[in-house]
Motif scaffolding. Sequence first.
Motif, PDB file in Angstrom:
ATOM      1  N   PHE A 100       2.538   4.286  -7.132  1.00 49.19           N
ATOM      2  CA  PHE A 100       1.930   3.758  -8.418  1.00 49.19           C
ATOM      3  C   PHE A 100       2.320   5.038  -9.605  1.00 49.19           C
ATOM      4  O   PHE A 100       1.916   6.063  -9.320  1.00 49.19           O
ATOM      5  N   ARG A 151      -6.250   3.661 -11.400  1.00 52.47           N
ATOM      6  CA  ARG A 151      -5.223   2.727 -12.124  1.00 52.47           C
ATOM      7  C   ARG A 151      -3.857   3.061 -12.232  1.00 52.47           C
ATOM      8  O   ARG A 151      -3.551   4.306 -12.226  1.00 52.47           O
ATOM      9  N   ILE A 156       3.057  -5.058  -9.703  1.00 49.15           N
ATOM     10  CA  ILE A 156       1.894  -4.666  -9.044  1.00 49.15           C
ATOM     11  C   ILE A 156       1.215  -3.672 -10.147  1.00 49.15           C
ATOM     12  O   ILE A 156       1.525  -2.730 -10.881  1.00 49.15           O
ATOM     13  N   TYR A 157      -0.039  -4.172 -10.286  1.00 44.63           N
ATOM     14  CA  TYR A 157      -1.217  -3.443 -11.014  1.00 44.63           C
ATOM     15  C   TYR A 157      -2.616  -2.914 -10.134  1.00 44.63           C
ATOM     16  O   TYR A 157      -2.765  -4.052  -9.406  1.00 44.63           O
ATOM     17  N   ARG A 158      -2.898  -1.956 -10.057  1.00 42.06           N
ATOM     18  CA  ARG A 158      -4.202  -1.774  -8.968  1.00 42.06           C
ATOM     19  C   ARG A 158      -5.134  -1.025 -10.053  1.00 42.06           C
ATOM     20  O   ARG A 158      -4.897  -0.286 -10.973  1.00 42.06           O
ATOM     21  N   SER A 159      -6.391  -1.365  -9.698  1.00 39.53           N
ATOM     22  CA  SER A 159      -7.422  -0.850 -10.374  1.00 39.53           C
ATOM     23  C   SER A 159      -8.897  -0.864  -9.603  1.00 39.53           C
ATOM     24  O   SER A 159      -8.757  -1.598  -8.517  1.00 39.53           O
ATOM     25  N   GLU A 163       0.658  -1.219  -0.009  1.00 35.42           N
ATOM     26  CA  GLU A 163       0.028   0.042  -0.030  1.00 35.42           C
ATOM     27  C   GLU A 163       0.763   1.224  -0.127  1.00 35.42           C
ATOM     28  O   GLU A 163       0.314   2.364  -0.545  1.00 35.42           O
ATOM     29  N   GLU A 211     -11.626  -2.185  -5.047  1.00 32.19           N
ATOM     30  CA  GLU A 211     -10.112  -2.173  -5.528  1.00 32.19           C
ATOM     31  C   GLU A 211      -9.168  -3.376  -5.721  1.00 32.19           C
ATOM     32  O   GLU A 211      -9.473  -4.080  -4.609  1.00 32.19           O
ATOM     33  N   ASN A 212      -8.764  -3.474  -6.927  1.00 38.16           N
ATOM     34  CA  ASN A 212      -8.027  -4.733  -6.915  1.00 38.16           C
ATOM     35  C   ASN A 212      -6.648  -4.540  -7.214  1.00 38.16           C
ATOM     36  O   ASN A 212      -6.195  -3.662  -7.737  1.00 38.16           O
ATOM     37  N   THR A 213      -5.654  -5.263  -6.392  1.00 39.32           N
ATOM     38  CA  THR A 213      -4.196  -5.045  -6.656  1.00 39.32           C
ATOM     39  C   THR A 213      -3.763  -6.488  -6.790  1.00 39.32           C
ATOM     40  O   THR A 213      -4.124  -7.371  -6.152  1.00 39.32           O
TER      41      THR A 213
END
Length: 183
Positions: A22, A89, A99-102, A18, A107-109
Amino acid sequence: MEKFTNESIDLESLPKFEEVIFTPLQKNYFNVLVFNLVLVLAVSLLFYIGLEWLAYLSMFKNNVVFIPIILILLFSIAFILLKLGFKKRGFAIRNHDIIYRSGIISENTIIVPYNRVQHVAIHRGFISRKLNLATIQLYTAGENSADIKIPGLLDEEAIKIKELVSSKINLQQQFSTDNHPNE
């Protein structure tokens, strides 16, 4: 023979993803998303025109009047969610993983360690090619689809990431072969 141990790990000592900074996707990628949304709206309108024509042939003419209002309302909501979701994103490239966050509602990580990656691919759609954008996909063992897809990268960025991941994969395979020559 070594004695087997399985000590507990202090959860507070684990690295916190966290806290990772990003990198946002390219702003031009939002245009690709809007194009896709407009395409869906156009198909919906064509479907509506077909319904409208059918309504004239039947007695349900009055019920079809609300469809354009509903489509405009749905398009507006989808556009707002698209804009908010685009801002959330992002991706991060670290020494041992990507790591990819969207997501805005949920919220998906996704974190994929390099040593799990089997294959890396770059894809460019029609609109993305025109905007010099690409999507990089990382595949791990046992899956038919990509485990992580990072869209909205500049072509040069995607190529650099692919080369980095490929070199990490090759290094891992070489290390594995060197340590287990009989396998």
